[in-house]
Write a protein that holds these residues in place. Sequence first.
Motif, short mmCIF file in Angstrom:
data_model
loop_
_atom_site.label_atom_id
_atom_site.label_comp_id
_atom_site.label_asym_id
_atom_site.label_seq_id
_atom_site.Cartn_x
_atom_site.Cartn_y
_atom_site.Cartn_z
N ILE A 1 35.84 36.27 43.97
CA ILE A 1 37.26 36.55 43.76
C ILE A 1 37.34 37.47 42.54
CG2 ILE A 1 39.51 35.62 43.16
CD1 ILE A 1 38.74 33.07 44.59
N GLU A 2 38.07 38.55 42.69
CA GLU A 2 38.24 39.49 41.59
C GLU A 2 39.71 39.59 41.23
OE1 GLU A 2 36.28 43.27 41.78
OE2 GLU A 2 34.70 42.45 43.06
N VAL A 3 39.98 39.72 39.95
CA VAL A 3 41.33 39.89 39.43
C VAL A 3 41.35 41.19 38.65
CG1 VAL A 3 43.08 38.96 37.88
CG2 VAL A 3 41.68 37.40 39.25
N LEU A 4 42.24 42.08 39.04
CA LEU A 4 42.47 43.32 38.31
C LEU A 4 43.89 43.26 37.77
CD1 LEU A 4 40.96 45.78 40.93
CD2 LEU A 4 39.87 44.95 38.86
N ALA A 5 44.03 43.31 36.47
CA ALA A 5 45.36 43.18 35.86
C ALA A 5 45.56 44.26 34.82
CB ALA A 5 45.50 41.80 35.23
N PRO A 6 46.67 44.96 34.87
CA PRO A 6 46.93 45.99 33.87
C PRO A 6 47.52 45.37 32.60
CG PRO A 6 48.73 45.91 35.42
CD PRO A 6 47.69 44.91 35.90
N TYR A 7 47.30 46.07 31.48
CA TYR A 7 48.06 45.71 30.30
C TYR A 7 49.49 46.19 30.53
CZ TYR A 7 43.83 44.38 27.87
OH TYR A 7 42.68 43.75 27.50
N LEU A 8 50.47 45.46 30.03
CA LEU A 8 51.87 45.74 30.33
C LEU A 8 52.56 46.49 29.21
CD1 LEU A 8 52.78 42.20 31.69
CD2 LEU A 8 52.09 44.20 33.01
N THR A 9 53.41 47.42 29.58
CA THR A 9 54.30 48.05 28.62
C THR A 9 55.52 47.15 28.52
OG1 THR A 9 53.55 50.21 29.32
CG2 THR A 9 55.62 50.12 28.10
N MET A 10 55.78 46.66 27.33
CA MET A 10 56.84 45.69 27.13
C MET A 10 58.00 46.32 26.37
SD MET A 10 55.67 42.77 28.40
CE MET A 10 56.62 41.50 27.60
N PRO A 11 59.24 45.84 26.61
CA PRO A 11 60.37 46.33 25.82
C PRO A 11 60.13 45.99 24.35
CG PRO A 11 61.11 44.86 27.59
CD PRO A 11 59.62 44.84 27.58
N ASN A 12 60.34 46.96 23.50
CA ASN A 12 60.15 46.78 22.05
C ASN A 12 58.76 46.24 21.74
OD1 ASN A 12 62.95 47.48 21.56
ND2 ASN A 12 63.43 45.47 22.41
N GLY A 13 57.74 46.72 22.46
CA GLY A 13 56.36 46.29 22.25
C GLY A 13 55.96 46.43 20.80
N ASP A 14 55.25 45.42 20.30
CA ASP A 14 54.95 45.42 18.88
C ASP A 14 53.47 45.51 18.53
OD1 ASP A 14 54.22 42.89 19.71
OD2 ASP A 14 55.75 41.87 18.55
N ALA A 15 52.58 45.42 19.50
CA ALA A 15 51.16 45.49 19.17
C ALA A 15 50.36 45.80 20.43
CB ALA A 15 50.69 44.15 18.57
N ALA A 16 49.15 46.29 20.22
CA ALA A 16 48.26 46.54 21.35
C ALA A 16 47.76 45.20 21.87
CB ALA A 16 47.10 47.41 20.92
N PRO A 17 47.93 44.92 23.17
CA PRO A 17 47.48 43.63 23.71
C PRO A 17 45.96 43.58 23.84
CG PRO A 17 48.41 44.99 25.44
CD PRO A 17 48.59 45.74 24.17
N HIS B 1 39.36 43.20 34.19
CA HIS B 1 38.69 43.01 35.48
C HIS B 1 37.91 41.71 35.38
CE1 HIS B 1 35.74 44.72 38.71
NE2 HIS B 1 36.39 43.64 39.12
N LEU B 2 38.40 40.69 36.08
CA LEU B 2 37.78 39.36 36.05
C LEU B 2 37.12 39.09 37.39
CD1 LEU B 2 40.76 37.40 34.48
CD2 LEU B 2 38.90 38.54 33.29
N ARG B 3 36.07 38.27 37.36
CA ARG B 3 35.36 37.94 38.59
C ARG B 3 34.90 36.48 38.51
NH1 ARG B 3 30.85 41.21 41.73
NH2 ARG B 3 32.70 42.39 42.09
N ARG B 4 34.90 35.87 39.68
CA ARG B 4 34.36 34.51 39.79
C ARG B 4 33.69 34.38 41.14
NH1 ARG B 4 37.61 28.79 39.07
NH2 ARG B 4 35.79 27.47 39.40
N SER B 5 32.45 33.89 41.14
CA SER B 5 31.72 33.63 42.38
C SER B 5 31.79 32.14 42.67
CB SER B 5 30.26 34.06 42.26
OG SER B 5 30.17 35.45 42.22
N LEU B 6 32.18 31.81 43.90
CA LEU B 6 32.32 30.42 44.30
C LEU B 6 31.36 30.14 45.44
CD1 LEU B 6 36.18 30.47 44.32
CD2 LEU B 6 34.78 29.34 42.62
N THR B 7 30.60 29.07 45.33
CA THR B 7 29.70 28.66 46.39
C THR B 7 30.42 27.63 47.25
OG1 THR B 7 27.80 29.05 44.97
CG2 THR B 7 27.44 27.68 46.91
N VAL B 8 30.51 27.93 48.54
CA VAL B 8 31.23 27.09 49.49
C VAL B 8 30.20 26.41 50.38
CG1 VAL B 8 32.99 27.06 51.29
CG2 VAL B 8 33.14 28.73 49.43
N ALA B 9 30.24 25.09 50.42
CA ALA B 9 29.29 24.33 51.23
C ALA B 9 29.57 24.51 52.72
CB ALA B 9 29.37 22.84 50.87
#
Length: 168
Positions: A48-64, A97-105
């Motif tokens: 399972i892979e997760v691709l997530a962008p950093y968000l532009t926020m209203p009145n953003g105050d710091a680099a996430p 970019h996150l990843r997790r490998s799952l072993t299914v019996a």
Amino acid sequence: ERSPSHTLVTYGLGDVRIEETKFITWDDRAVCSYRIRSTGKQAHTVDIEVLAPYLTMPNGDAAPAYPLLGSGTFQKIPVFVYLDAPGFSRSEGTAIHLRRSLTVAAESPTASPVEAQVAVSFENQRRNGPTRALPADLFVRHQREYNRWFFDNVPYFDAADPAFKKMW
């Protein structure tokens, strides 16, 4: 399958069955959970892979920085958006970019599905630590709280027409 409290999508990939459930909890957490099982006589590995962008926020105050996706203020209220993905590992790079490998019996009467969860949390205070653990029964808790709200707030109604009763 669409319900008022959640959406369930079932995928069949050969001998692998994946149930993806999406819901939003009362504490403003958007959750995607996966239940994976083998429907054949063979074990499988599912990535399972997760691709997530950093968000532009209203009145953003710091680099996430992961797990913080973004922060800012909305109507003078601080907002912090976090990505919680317990058991996932992060690949190097500028994007998330996150990843997790799952072993299914292999299929058997005693084989339980393998589960994984990912959540985006909207919070009003900055966290002091890393990603938060997600309870294994988060969806069950969500359904119980959702049904409890209707029990407490919607008067009982009876009708001979089951479609009308369901609509109520």
